[in-house]
Design a protein around this motif. Structure first.
Motif, short mmCIF file in Angstrom:
data_model
loop_
_atom_site.label_atom_id
_atom_site.label_comp_id
_atom_site.label_asym_id
_atom_site.label_seq_id
_atom_site.Cartn_x
_atom_site.Cartn_y
_atom_site.Cartn_z
N ASN A 30 13.19 -34.52 2.90
CA ASN A 30 13.36 -35.79 3.62
C ASN A 30 12.32 -36.80 3.14
O ASN A 30 11.16 -36.47 3.01
N GLY A 31 12.78 -37.99 2.88
CA GLY A 31 11.85 -39.04 2.49
C GLY A 31 11.45 -39.02 1.03
O GLY A 31 10.59 -39.77 0.59
N ALA A 32 12.10 -38.17 0.23
CA ALA A 32 11.73 -38.06 -1.19
C ALA A 32 12.14 -39.29 -1.99
O ALA A 32 11.57 -39.57 -3.05
N GLY A 33 13.15 -40.00 -1.50
CA GLY A 33 13.60 -41.20 -2.22
C GLY A 33 15.02 -41.11 -2.74
O GLY A 33 15.47 -42.00 -3.47
N LYS A 34 15.74 -40.09 -2.36
CA LYS A 34 17.11 -39.91 -2.86
C LYS A 34 18.00 -41.09 -2.48
O LYS A 34 18.67 -41.69 -3.33
N THR A 35 18.01 -41.42 -1.19
CA THR A 35 18.86 -42.52 -0.73
C THR A 35 18.42 -43.84 -1.33
O THR A 35 19.25 -44.67 -1.69
N THR A 36 17.12 -44.02 -1.47
CA THR A 36 16.62 -45.26 -2.07
C THR A 36 17.12 -45.39 -3.51
O THR A 36 17.54 -46.47 -3.94
N GLN B 291 24.94 -42.11 3.30
CA GLN B 291 24.43 -41.02 4.13
C GLN B 291 24.73 -41.25 5.61
O GLN B 291 25.10 -40.34 6.33
N HIS C 129 21.08 -31.06 1.45
CA HIS C 129 19.99 -30.16 1.82
C HIS C 129 20.48 -28.72 1.86
O HIS C 129 19.70 -27.81 2.11
N1 ATP Z 1 14.37 -50.12 4.27
C1 ATP Z 1 13.23 -49.40 4.28
N2 ATP Z 1 12.10 -49.93 4.77
C2 ATP Z 1 10.96 -49.23 4.78
N3 ATP Z 1 10.84 -47.99 4.30
C3 ATP Z 1 11.92 -47.40 3.79
C4 ATP Z 1 13.18 -48.07 3.76
N4 ATP Z 1 14.08 -47.24 3.20
C5 ATP Z 1 13.41 -46.10 2.90
N5 ATP Z 1 12.12 -46.20 3.25
C6 ATP Z 1 11.11 -45.15 3.03
O1 ATP Z 1 11.19 -44.74 1.70
C7 ATP Z 1 11.03 -43.33 1.59
C8 ATP Z 1 12.22 -42.71 0.91
O2 ATP Z 1 13.32 -42.76 1.81
P1 ATP Z 1 14.77 -42.24 1.43
O3 ATP Z 1 15.66 -42.63 2.54
O4 ATP Z 1 15.11 -42.71 0.06
O5 ATP Z 1 14.56 -40.65 1.42
P2 ATP Z 1 15.64 -39.52 1.21
O6 ATP Z 1 15.20 -38.71 0.05
O7 ATP Z 1 16.99 -40.08 1.15
O8 ATP Z 1 15.44 -38.68 2.55
P3 ATP Z 1 16.53 -37.89 3.45
O9 ATP Z 1 16.70 -36.55 2.84
O10 ATP Z 1 15.84 -37.80 4.78
O11 ATP Z 1 17.76 -38.69 3.49
C9 ATP Z 1 10.77 -42.84 3.00
O12 ATP Z 1 9.37 -42.73 3.18
C10 ATP Z 1 11.33 -43.92 3.87
O13 ATP Z 1 10.64 -43.98 5.08
#
Ligand code: ATP
Ligand code: MG
Lengths: 303, 252
Positions: free
Chosen positions: A39-45, A84, A191
């Motif tokens: 979680n929070g690794a940056g995948k969705t970003t 997601q 996951h």
């Molecule tokens: N719009 C935003 N504003 C501020 N911080 C953000 C935003 N989007 C993502 N983040 C932060 O960027 C980091 C990466 O988030 P991201 O959603 O890409 O993780 P993820 O790998 O998709 O996690 P998960 O498995 O929980 O979906 C996290 O620390 C999150 O809090």
């Protein structure tokens, strides 16, 4: 032939969070690719940057050779994203949602393809139901359907099986596999590591915005995980044997490379006079790879 | 066959309010009708404006106020709902340019404004003798006013993160501007100071120009009103397009 997805030195910062840190990634056409990370690794970003929902601070991203900023129309036409978050428009029925989504991509005569998607995702009977009336899993199916209306050559699914029952998982993966066999490039985050292990031929692991592992699934398994003989014994193992294994929760685990080593191991245990209460053979699995990679120091780009 | 996503977005935005027409069309028509009944009952016979009976004077004001408020409501509520529920991604993922995005939301707002305005006119015109002296002004000001408020709605819908922020925008900006614009009175009947203040309110020109189309007389020249309203529309268009181009709050 251009890569399905090319990500070069992409960074993105949200306030004090470095969500993506100089990510390099290339997915070839026709691949079934896994994007893993805690979680929070940056995948969705990363997916959002690819889809133009988030603007990268630096670096470049292309879809089928089209830059997601400079040539966004072509890039988006070639990309289908299953978000997601479970989102839907409560004003419309399933079919209306899909027709409208087609229209956004400039496609008006799409009924036969919409029917095919509905059929394949087990949604046909819900076609005229309002989105509000659907269960969570059904809404998830519609989300997948919406990503496919424009027949994108590159399909990205961000945790499509979160909160989804076994039946849909199987239908969904069967359908996605068929699309992959028909030439569509698939990128998947999940996951459920077993899912990724079974489906993806290549995997990238993300940790704190950085790619910490990138290889074929087979290579990752070989490099980070092994077969192990796992057993429980009555009485302690002699030091000479314990040295070769590791104990946890009453189970001893002895890694081995070839099956002929199993015989030797068992012979040594018998020779030591230990009684074996329980025994199994552990196969290399992605979960072990994942845990090891995440524990290890960031090793930059693996290749 | 490929066309642009614009027409679908416009269609979807119109369909969205039309599916709940009892709230988005019938309710505002009823509200305007109630205003008319109350104000005309109290003031008819006491007030004559530009030689026009008060109720006749009031009707175009109510029509235009309905056009403006509903144009604003349409784009702003659609956007905030899409943002809060997250389904805005359905519009952000396809190859729709920021210009198409803007035009679709603003035009749908104009459609809603004109539909409600027409409804108010149909519900009220038989309360008083109404003329259509210079109908082109009616159309021009209705369309431009609707576009201006639709554009403001886009800005508010994008800026607001929560419904109460949108409500604040509506209560502290849109409502005062529309109410203090001569809907219910001619600003010539105001004390000089408030007359001056009203001349700084662009909504005054929208309503004044719109009313000119009915009676052929107005507080300000319709050409002056056209210039002010046109300038406002141009300014807001540039401002909103710039927000959208930068992806402000939509594409982080
Ligand atoms: N719009 C935003 N504003 C501020 N911080 C953000 C935003 N989007 C993502 N983040 C932060 O960027 C980091 C990466 O988030 P991201 O959603 O890409 O993780 P993820 O790998 O998709 O996690 P998960 O498995 O929980 O979906 C996290 O620390 C999150 O809090
Ligand atoms: Mg995520």
């Amino acid at each position: 032939m251009s890569a399905a997805i090319r990500i070069q030195q992409v960074s993105k910062r949200f306030g004090s969070t470095q969500a993506l840190d100089r990510v390099d990634l290339e997915v070839q056409q026709g691949e079934f690719f896994g994007l893993l990370g805690p979680n929070g690794a940056g995948k969705t970003t990363l997916i959002s940057a690819l889809a133009g929902l988030v603007r990268a601070d630096s670096g470049s991203l292309t879809v089928m050779g089209h830059d997601v900023q400079g040539d966004y129309r072509a890039a988006r036409r070639h990309l289908g994203v299953v978000p997601q978050e479970l989102v839907f428009d409560p004003f419309f029925t399933v079919r209306e949602s899909l027709k409208i989504q087609s229209g956004y991509f400039g496609i008006s005569d799409n009924d036969s393809w919409i029917d095919e998607i509905l059929e394949n995702l087990g949604l046909a009977s819900k076609a005229n139901a309002n989105m509000r009336m659907l269960s969570g899993g059904m809404k998830r199916r519609v989300l997948v359907a919406q990503a496919l209306v424009h027949r994108p050559p590159v399909i990205v699914l961000d945790e499509p099986t979160a909160g989804v029952d076994v039946e849909l998982r199987q239908t969904l993966w069967a359908f996605i596999r068929r699309l992959n066999e028909a030439g569509h490039t698939i990128v998947l985050t999940t996951h459920y590591l077993e899912e990724a292990e079974n489906l993806c031929t290549r995997i990238a692991m993300l940790k704190a915005g950085r790619v910490v592992a990138l290889d074929t699934t087979a290579n990752l398994l070989r490099r980070f995980s092994v077969h192990a003989l796992r057993l429980r014994t009555g009485g302690a193992l002699p030091a000479e044997l314990a040295r070769d294994g590791a104990e946890s929760g009453g189970w001893w685990s002895f890694p081995f490379d070839g099956f002929d080593q199993v015989e030797t191991l068992l012979a040594r245990i018998r020779a030591a006079g230990c009684r074996i209460d329980d025994l199994e053979i552990g196969k290399p699995d992605l979960e072990e790879v994942f845990v090891r990679v995440m524990q290890g120091p960031p090793q930059g780009q693996a290749n | 066959m490929r066309h642009s996503g614009f027409s679908t977005l416009l269609y979807k935005e119109v369909l969205r309010f039309w599916k709940v027409a009892s709230q988005t069309v019938a309710a505002p028509v009823l509200t305007a009708l109630l205003y008319l009944l109350i104000f005309s009952h109290v003031l008819e016979g006491h007030v004559k404006v530009h030689g026009v009976a008060y109720t006749a004077f009031l009707i175009p004001g109510l029509v235009m106020m309905s056009v403006l408020q509903n144009a604003f409501a349409n784009s702003s509520s659609s956007l905030i709902q899409s943002k809060v529920t997250g389904n805005i991604v359905f519009v952000l993922l396809p190859p729709i340019s920021y210009l198409e995005f803007f035009l679709a939301y603003v035009l749908a707002s104009v459609v809603r404004g004109v539909v409600v305005g027409t409804g108010v006119l149909l519900a009220t015109f038989w309360f008083a003798p109404l003329t259509f002296a210079e109908p082109w002004w009616i159309l021009v000001f209705a369309l431009m006013g609707g576009a201006i408020l639709g554009s403001l709605g886009v800005i508010a819908g994008i800026w607001a993160d929560k419904f109460d922020q949108l409500a604040a925008f509506q209560n502290f900006l849109i409502m005062p501007l529309t109410f203090l614009s001569g809907v219910f009175y001619s600003i010539n009947s105001l004390p000089p100071f408030w007359q001056q203040v009203s001349h700084w309110n662009p909504v005054f020109y929208m309503i004044d120009g719109f009313r000119h189309g009915f009676f052929g007389v107005s507080d300000a020249s319709p050409w002056l009103s056209l210039a002010v309203v046109g300038a406002c529309l141009a300014l807001l268009t540039v401002f909103t397009l710039n927000l959208l181009k930068r992806g402000y709050k939509l594409r982080a």
